[in-house]
Design a protein around this motif. Structure first.
Motif, PDB file in Angstrom:
ATOM      1  N   VAL A   1       0.143  -6.806   5.213  1.00  0.00           N
ATOM      2  CA  VAL A   1      -0.044  -5.491   4.602  1.00  0.00           C
ATOM      3  C   VAL A   1       1.247  -4.694   4.766  1.00  0.00           C
ATOM      4  N   VAL A   2       1.851  -4.338   3.639  1.00  0.00           N
ATOM      5  CA  VAL A   2       3.137  -3.634   3.642  1.00  0.00           C
ATOM      6  C   VAL A   2       2.892  -2.168   3.322  1.00  0.00           C
ATOM      7  N   ILE A   3       3.208  -1.309   4.269  1.00  0.00           N
ATOM      8  CA  ILE A   3       3.048   0.128   4.092  1.00  0.00           C
ATOM      9  C   ILE A   3       4.322   0.688   3.468  1.00  0.00           C
ATOM     10  N   ASP A   4       4.198   1.286   2.298  1.00  0.00           N
ATOM     11  CA  ASP A   4       5.368   1.773   1.565  1.00  0.00           C
ATOM     12  C   ASP A   4       5.807   3.154   2.041  1.00  0.00           C
TER      13      ASP A   4
ATOM     14  N   GLN B   1       1.433   4.524  14.646  1.00  0.00           N
ATOM     15  CA  GLN B   1       1.368   3.771  15.899  1.00  0.00           C
ATOM     16  C   GLN B   1       0.137   2.865  15.918  1.00  0.00           C
ATOM     17  N   ARG B   2      -0.965   3.385  15.421  1.00  0.00           N
ATOM     18  CA  ARG B   2      -2.192   2.588  15.352  1.00  0.00           C
ATOM     19  C   ARG B   2      -2.005   1.405  14.397  1.00  0.00           C
ATOM     20  N   LEU B   3      -1.397   1.656  13.250  1.00  0.00           N
ATOM     21  CA  LEU B   3      -1.136   0.573  12.305  1.00  0.00           C
ATOM     22  C   LEU B   3      -0.218  -0.485  12.906  1.00  0.00           C
ATOM     23  N   ALA B   4       0.780  -0.034  13.652  1.00  0.00           N
ATOM     24  CA  ALA B   4       1.749  -0.965  14.236  1.00  0.00           C
ATOM     25  C   ALA B   4       1.110  -1.905  15.239  1.00  0.00           C
ATOM     26  N   SER B   5      -0.062  -1.551  15.759  1.00  0.00           N
ATOM     27  CA  SER B   5      -0.745  -2.416  16.717  1.00  0.00           C
ATOM     28  C   SER B   5      -1.306  -3.667  16.051  1.00  0.00           C
ATOM     29  N   LEU B   6      -1.350  -3.677  14.722  1.00  0.00           N
ATOM     30  CA  LEU B   6      -1.843  -4.836  13.976  1.00  0.00           C
ATOM     31  C   LEU B   6      -0.655  -5.712  13.577  1.00  0.00           C
ATOM     32  N   PRO B   7      -0.616  -6.956  13.998  1.00  0.00           N
ATOM     33  CA  PRO B   7       0.567  -7.793  13.731  1.00  0.00           C
ATOM     34  C   PRO B   7       0.785  -8.133  12.274  1.00  0.00           C
ATOM     35  N   ASN B   8      -0.207  -7.920  11.415  1.00  0.00           N
ATOM     36  CA  ASN B   8      -0.048  -8.255   9.998  1.00  0.00           C
ATOM     37  C   ASN B   8       0.507  -7.100   9.167  1.00  0.00           C
ATOM     38  N   THR B   9       0.974  -6.032   9.807  1.00  0.00           N
ATOM     39  CA  THR B   9       1.505  -4.885   9.070  1.00  0.00           C
ATOM     40  C   THR B   9       3.032  -4.868   9.082  1.00  0.00           C
TER      41      THR B   9
ATOM     42  N   LEU C   1      -8.558  -1.272   6.750  1.00  0.00           N
ATOM     43  CA  LEU C   1      -8.441  -2.367   5.796  1.00  0.00           C
ATOM     44  C   LEU C   1      -7.613  -3.505   6.382  1.00  0.00           C
ATOM     45  N   ALA C   2      -6.443  -3.182   6.949  1.00  0.00           N
ATOM     46  CA  ALA C   2      -5.568  -4.219   7.503  1.00  0.00           C
ATOM     47  C   ALA C   2      -6.267  -4.982   8.625  1.00  0.00           C
ATOM     48  N   ARG C   3      -7.087  -4.297   9.389  1.00  0.00           N
ATOM     49  CA  ARG C   3      -7.828  -4.945  10.478  1.00  0.00           C
ATOM     50  C   ARG C   3      -8.836  -5.959   9.932  1.00  0.00           C
TER      51      ARG C   3
ATOM     52  N   VAL D   1       0.844  -1.195   0.000  1.00  0.00           N
ATOM     53  CA  VAL D   1       0.000   0.000   0.000  1.00  0.00           C
ATOM     54  C   VAL D   1       0.878   1.243   0.000  1.00  0.00           C
ATOM     55  N   TRP D   2       0.750   2.038  -1.060  1.00  0.00           N
ATOM     56  CA  TRP D   2       1.380   3.363  -1.084  1.00  0.00           C
ATOM     57  C   TRP D   2       0.268   4.371  -0.861  1.00  0.00           C
ATOM     58  N   ALA D   3       0.260   4.945   0.344  1.00  0.00           N
ATOM     59  CA  ALA D   3      -0.765   5.911   0.726  1.00  0.00           C
ATOM     60  C   ALA D   3      -0.105   7.067   1.453  1.00  0.00           C
ATOM     61  N   TYR D   4      -0.737   8.216   1.432  1.00  0.00           N
ATOM     62  CA  TYR D   4      -0.251   9.364   2.199  1.00  0.00           C
ATOM     63  C   TYR D   4      -0.662   9.220   3.662  1.00  0.00           C
ATOM     64  N   HIS D   5      -0.014   9.982   4.519  1.00  0.00           N
ATOM     65  CA  HIS D   5      -0.305   9.853   5.949  1.00  0.00           C
ATOM     66  C   HIS D   5      -1.766  10.179   6.261  1.00  0.00           C
ATOM     67  N   THR D   6      -2.385  10.980   5.392  1.00  0.00           N
ATOM     68  CA  THR D   6      -3.796  11.320   5.581  1.00  0.00           C
ATOM     69  C   THR D   6      -4.724  10.134   5.302  1.00  0.00           C
ATOM     70  N   GLN D   7      -4.186   9.066   4.734  1.00  0.00           N
ATOM     71  CA  GLN D   7      -4.983   7.871   4.427  1.00  0.00           C
ATOM     72  C   GLN D   7      -4.661   6.696   5.357  1.00  0.00           C
ATOM     73  N   LEU D   8      -3.762   6.890   6.301  1.00  0.00           N
ATOM     74  CA  LEU D   8      -3.292   5.762   7.105  1.00  0.00           C
ATOM     75  C   LEU D   8      -4.380   5.162   7.992  1.00  0.00           C
ATOM     76  N   ASP D   9      -5.322   5.966   8.428  1.00  0.00           N
ATOM     77  CA  ASP D   9      -6.419   5.385   9.207  1.00  0.00           C
ATOM     78  C   ASP D   9      -7.281   4.473   8.340  1.00  0.00           C
ATOM     79  N   GLU D  10      -7.388   4.791   7.059  1.00  0.00           N
ATOM     80  CA  GLU D  10      -8.072   3.896   6.130  1.00  0.00           C
ATOM     81  C   GLU D  10      -7.273   2.600   5.966  1.00  0.00           C
ATOM     82  N   CYS D  11      -5.948   2.730   5.914  1.00  0.00           N
ATOM     83  CA  CYS D  11      -5.094   1.543   5.838  1.00  0.00           C
ATOM     84  C   CYS D  11      -5.305   0.653   7.057  1.00  0.00           C
ATOM     85  N   TYR D  12      -5.420   1.284   8.219  1.00  0.00           N
ATOM     86  CA  TYR D  12      -5.650   0.536   9.448  1.00  0.00           C
ATOM     87  C   TYR D  12      -6.960  -0.257   9.351  1.00  0.00           C
TER      88      TYR D  12
END
Length: 357
Positions: free
Chosen positions: A216-219, A249-257, A207-209, A194-205
């Motif tokens: 899920v690899v954050i680029d 930090q929120r994304l890092a709480s998910l072990p699949n990231t 999805l990853a959840r 996933v290549w997303a801007y920081h403004t989209q990271l909560d959306e990434c969270y």
């Protein structure tokens, strides 16, 4: 990045890529730090576009510039799409293209580096379950090298924020059909880049959840945007960094990231090293990137972080050998186990690559 320094800090707007100027890059040549350290480069592209060509031999020139690059991973870049047939299958052309480059590397004729040993292609995951035939066909033609899928989803409501010419729209990751398509990846052992801007990271969270069985690899550090309104004032830039860290930090709480450490040569992050008279030395590059690297490692740990080149996108601002020297400077105080994770093991594990040490 400190707002206000027009040479190497956040300011102004972002063009998608800085222009690669070989003569300018040649003005900086460095001795290789730790030349025997094994490296897996988990993020680069190949393409042939008007005014911009980066094909297998160009990549080989970079990966053989002094560092010990054991293998690389090709990442989706909308290259060599099929011109005919069902549009949903057009991206198979890119996998065939990357697989051809991989065959060149596997021949041994060009050295020991296995370029494109892993391939991250593209399938329209918004098709939901209907993406399955595309994924199956892509696996079949990949020569056993398909390791992941990436869609173009980077979007920002500020027109001055740009890192791609792909057409994207708001909220793509929140589409239930996209999550349905992404969930299919676990059936094929594929990761989601996933290549997303920081403004989209909560959306990434979110999805990853929803897809815990998919890595899920954050680029590119999670896309901290250092241009436009995020760089209008020092306070705006500080607020951006705080927002970025909180979302990471929120994304890092998910072990699949996982997270890739790189992309500092993209103007959208706010650096303008290409405006300087000389290309940057690795000391300067290390100083610039260290805060982002250290934050990601603090949040995710070394076993979920990997250094990346993002070439040729980042090549407009620094040379390949200088970039990896900078990474080695940043990691100088790390333990040997930590260095192995950052430079090769996390990437090899994430993309299921067998790399001889």
């Amino acid at each position: 990045m400190t707002a206000g320094n027009t040479s190497n800090a956040a300011s102004g707007s972002a063009a998608p890529h800085a222009t690669v100027r070989p003569e300018w890059l040649a003005l900086r040549n460095e001795a290789i730090i730790e030349p025997e350290r094994l490296i897996v480069d988990p993020h680069h592209h190949l393409w042939d576009r008007p005014g911009a060509r980066y094909l297998a031999l160009d990549l080989l020139d970079d990966v053989t510039s002094g560092h010990r690059i054991a293998a690389t991973v090709f990442i989706q870049s909308r290259s060599m799409l099929r011109a005919h047939g069902d549009p949903a299958f057009a991206t198979l052309g890119e996998v065939e293209f990357a697989n051809g480059a991989a065959a060149m590397g596997a021949s041994g004729i060009y050295g020991d580096t296995r370029i494109c040993a892993g391939i991250v292609g593209a399938a329209d995951l918004a098709l939901g379950d209907a993406a399955a035939p595309v994924l199956e066909a892509m696996v079949a033609i990949s020569g056993g090298r398909l390791r992941g899928i990436r869609n173009s989803i980077a979007w920002h409501d500020d027109a001055s924020v740009a890192s791609t010419t792909a057409r994207t729209s708001a909220g793509m990751l929140l589409d239930p059909k996209f999550a349905q398509g992404a969930a299919l990846l676990s059936d094929y052992g594929l990761a989601l880049d996933v290549w997303a801007y920081h403004t989209q990271l909560d959306e990434c969270y979110e999805l990853a959840r929803r897809i815990p069985d998919v890595t899920v690899v954050i680029d590119h550090f999670g896309g901290p945007v250092g241009v436009g309104r995020h760089a209008a004032t020092p306070d705006a830039h500080t607020a951006m960094l705080a927002d970025w860290r909180a979302s990471m930090q929120r994304l890092a709480s998910l072990p699949n990231t996982r997270v890739k450490l790189g992309g500092g040569g993209m103007p959208v992050l706010g650096f303008h090293l290409d405006r300087d008279e000389l290309p940057p030395a690795s000391e300067l590059l290390a100083d610039i990137l260290t805060p982002y690297v250290e934050t990601c490692i603090e949040l995710f740990g070394v076993t979920r972080c990997m250094f990346e080149s993002n070439f040729p996108v980042d090549k407009g601002m620094f040379s390949y050998h200088v970039l990896w020297n900078a990474f080695k400077r940043i990691a100088a105080s790390a333990s040997e186990d930590e260095k192995r994770a950052l430079f090769s093991e996390t990437a090899a594990t994430t993309y299921r690559l067998e790399v001889a040490g």
